[in-house]
Design a protein around this motif. Sequence first.
Motif, PDB file in Angstrom:
ATOM      1  N   MET A  12       1.258  -2.035  -0.059  1.00 47.15           N
ATOM      2  CA  MET A  12      -0.084  -0.114  -0.587  1.00 47.15           C
ATOM      3  C   MET A  12       0.660   1.282  -0.181  1.00 47.15           C
ATOM      4  N   ASP A  13       0.591   2.647  -0.648  1.00 46.72           N
ATOM      5  CA  ASP A  13       0.898   3.881  -0.596  1.00 46.72           C
ATOM      6  C   ASP A  13       0.846   4.528   0.781  1.00 46.72           C
ATOM      7  N   TYR A  14       1.330   5.314   1.094  1.00 41.13           N
ATOM      8  CA  TYR A  14       0.870   6.155   2.452  1.00 41.13           C
ATOM      9  C   TYR A  14      -0.449   6.720   2.376  1.00 41.13           C
ATOM     10  N   THR A  15      -1.109   6.822   1.778  1.00 44.01           N
ATOM     11  CA  THR A  15      -2.502   7.287   2.265  1.00 44.01           C
ATOM     12  C   THR A  15      -2.988   6.211   2.457  1.00 44.01           C
ATOM     13  N   GLU A  16      -2.860   4.881   1.381  1.00 45.17           N
ATOM     14  CA  GLU A  16      -3.789   4.065   1.733  1.00 45.17           C
ATOM     15  C   GLU A  16      -3.322   3.157   3.672  1.00 45.17           C
ATOM     16  N   VAL A  17      -2.471   3.532   3.479  1.00 42.78           N
ATOM     17  CA  VAL A  17      -2.119   2.913   5.002  1.00 42.78           C
ATOM     18  C   VAL A  17      -2.822   3.509   6.131  1.00 42.78           C
ATOM     19  N   SER A  18      -2.010   4.868   6.138  1.00 42.99           N
ATOM     20  CA  SER A  18      -3.207   6.130   6.433  1.00 42.99           C
ATOM     21  C   SER A  18      -4.251   5.917   6.363  1.00 42.99           C
ATOM     22  N   ASP A  19      -4.828   5.743   6.241  1.00 45.50           N
ATOM     23  CA  ASP A  19      -6.300   4.938   6.027  1.00 45.50           C
ATOM     24  C   ASP A  19      -7.536   3.939   6.457  1.00 45.50           C
ATOM     25  N   PHE A  20      -5.863   2.733   6.513  1.00 48.11           N
ATOM     26  CA  PHE A  20      -6.406   1.763   7.114  1.00 48.11           C
ATOM     27  C   PHE A  20      -7.205   1.338   8.205  1.00 48.11           C
ATOM     28  N   GLU A  21      -8.435   1.193   8.692  1.00 48.86           N
ATOM     29  CA  GLU A  21      -8.982   1.072  10.062  1.00 48.86           C
ATOM     30  C   GLU A  21      -8.342  -0.059  10.497  1.00 48.86           C
ATOM     31  N   GLN A  22      -7.293  -0.783  10.823  1.00 45.98           N
ATOM     32  CA  GLN A  22      -6.831  -1.864  11.369  1.00 45.98           C
ATOM     33  C   GLN A  22      -5.272  -1.116  12.038  1.00 45.98           C
ATOM     34  N   TYR A  23      -4.710  -0.434  11.357  1.00 56.93           N
ATOM     35  CA  TYR A  23      -2.753   0.337  12.134  1.00 56.93           C
ATOM     36  C   TYR A  23      -3.689   1.268  12.612  1.00 56.93           C
ATOM     37  N   ARG A  24      -5.051   2.600  12.248  1.00 62.41           N
ATOM     38  CA  ARG A  24      -5.669   3.456  13.208  1.00 62.41           C
ATOM     39  C   ARG A  24      -6.121   2.903  14.697  1.00 62.41           C
ATOM     40  N   GLN A  25      -6.396   1.253  14.618  1.00 69.64           N
ATOM     41  CA  GLN A  25      -6.783   0.949  16.340  1.00 69.64           C
ATOM     42  C   GLN A  25      -5.453   0.741  16.638  1.00 69.64           C
ATOM     43  N   HIS A  26      -4.794   0.164  16.866  1.00 68.08           N
ATOM     44  CA  HIS A  26      -3.586  -0.712  17.246  1.00 68.08           C
ATOM     45  C   HIS A  26      -2.445   0.871  17.487  1.00 68.08           C
ATOM     46  N   GLU A  27      -3.070   2.018  17.071  1.00 72.20           N
ATOM     47  CA  GLU A  27      -2.339   3.601  16.943  1.00 72.20           C
ATOM     48  C   GLU A  27      -0.670   3.396  16.194  1.00 72.20           C
ATOM     49  N   ALA A  28      -1.141   2.373  15.291  1.00 68.48           N
ATOM     50  CA  ALA A  28       0.281   2.534  14.094  1.00 68.48           C
ATOM     51  C   ALA A  28       0.469   3.837  13.022  1.00 68.48           C
ATOM     52  N   ILE A  29      -0.598   4.448  13.066  1.00 65.60           N
ATOM     53  CA  ILE A  29      -1.331   5.424  12.428  1.00 65.60           C
ATOM     54  C   ILE A  29      -1.868   6.256  13.095  1.00 65.60           C
ATOM     55  N   VAL A  30      -1.846   7.678  13.414  1.00 68.73           N
ATOM     56  CA  VAL A  30      -1.774   8.628  14.602  1.00 68.73           C
ATOM     57  C   VAL A  30      -2.035  10.034  13.951  1.00 68.73           C
ATOM     58  N   ASP A  31      -3.104  10.699  14.501  1.00 70.45           N
ATOM     59  CA  ASP A  31      -2.867  12.091  13.909  1.00 70.45           C
ATOM     60  C   ASP A  31      -2.323  12.765  14.754  1.00 70.45           C
ATOM     61  N   ILE A  32      -2.083  14.075  14.556  1.00 67.70           N
ATOM     62  CA  ILE A  32      -0.846  14.705  14.917  1.00 67.70           C
ATOM     63  C   ILE A  32      -0.969  16.798  14.863  1.00 67.70           C
ATOM     64  N   GLU A  33      -1.241  17.039  15.501  1.00 65.71           N
ATOM     65  CA  GLU A  33      -1.331  18.711  15.629  1.00 65.71           C
ATOM     66  C   GLU A  33      -0.307  19.495  14.622  1.00 65.71           C
ATOM     67  N   HIS A  34      -0.312  19.759  13.430  1.00 66.79           N
ATOM     68  CA  HIS A  34       1.269  20.371  12.908  1.00 66.79           C
ATOM     69  C   HIS A  34       0.737  21.741  13.251  1.00 66.79           C
ATOM     70  N   PRO A  35       1.539  22.974  13.404  1.00 69.27           N
ATOM     71  CA  PRO A  35       1.270  24.142  13.786  1.00 69.27           C
ATOM     72  C   PRO A  35       1.301  25.118  12.052  1.00 69.27           C
ATOM     73  N   GLU A  36       1.576  24.378  11.337  1.00 69.41           N
ATOM     74  CA  GLU A  36       1.250  24.806  10.014  1.00 69.41           C
ATOM     75  C   GLU A  36       0.350  24.190   9.021  1.00 69.41           C
ATOM     76  N   TYR A  37      -0.004  22.941   8.826  1.00 68.11           N
ATOM     77  CA  TYR A  37      -0.203  22.308   7.794  1.00 68.11           C
ATOM     78  C   TYR A  37      -1.533  22.022   8.950  1.00 68.11           C
ATOM     79  N   GLY A  38      -1.398  21.792   9.832  1.00 73.68           N
ATOM     80  CA  GLY A  38      -3.179  21.799  10.223  1.00 73.68           C
ATOM     81  C   GLY A  38      -2.693  20.052  10.943  1.00 73.68           C
ATOM     82  N   LYS A  39      -3.374  19.706  11.052  1.00 69.13           N
ATOM     83  CA  LYS A  39      -3.752  18.019  11.453  1.00 69.13           C
ATOM     84  C   LYS A  39      -3.477  16.814  10.186  1.00 69.13           C
ATOM     85  N   LEU A  40      -2.018  15.951  10.752  1.00 69.82           N
ATOM     86  CA  LEU A  40      -1.674  15.478   9.576  1.00 69.82           C
ATOM     87  C   LEU A  40      -1.784  14.193  10.488  1.00 69.82           C
ATOM     88  N   SER A  41      -1.793  13.083   9.508  1.00 76.27           N
ATOM     89  CA  SER A  41      -1.365  11.601  10.160  1.00 76.27           C
ATOM     90  C   SER A  41      -0.020  11.185  10.025  1.00 76.27           C
TER      91      SER A  41
END
Length: 91
Positions: A12-41
Motif C-alpha cells: 500500500m502507499d502512504y495514503t492507503e496505509v493512513s486510511d487503513f482502520e486496523q492500523y489506526r485501531q492499533h495506533e500504528a498511524i496517529v493524527d498529530i497537529e502541525h502548527p503550519e499544516y493542521g492535522k497530519l497523519s
Amino acid sequence: LEGAGVTVGRVMDYTEVSDFEQYRQHEAIVDIEHPEYGKLSTFGTPAKFSETPCKPEQPAPKLGQHNREIYGELLGMDPQEEQRLKELGIV
C-alpha cells in the motif's frame, strides 16, 4: 508465489496505509497537529507499554529546522560559518 508457500501481500502507499482502520485501531498511524499544516497523519510508536503509554507529541521537524542547535550548540560553529556553508549549498 502462494502456490510455493511464499507469504505475499499487496503493497500500500502512504495514503492507503493512513486510511487503513486496523492500523489506526492499533495506533500504528496517529493524527498529530502541525502548527503550519493542521492535522497530519504520522506513524505511531511501534512499542506499546501498558504502564508507560506514549505517542508522538510533535510533528517531525522541517528541513533545517534545528540547524542552529546542531551546528551552533552541539558543534560550536559560529553563525557566520554556518551562513557561509549555507551560501555554498553545503547545508
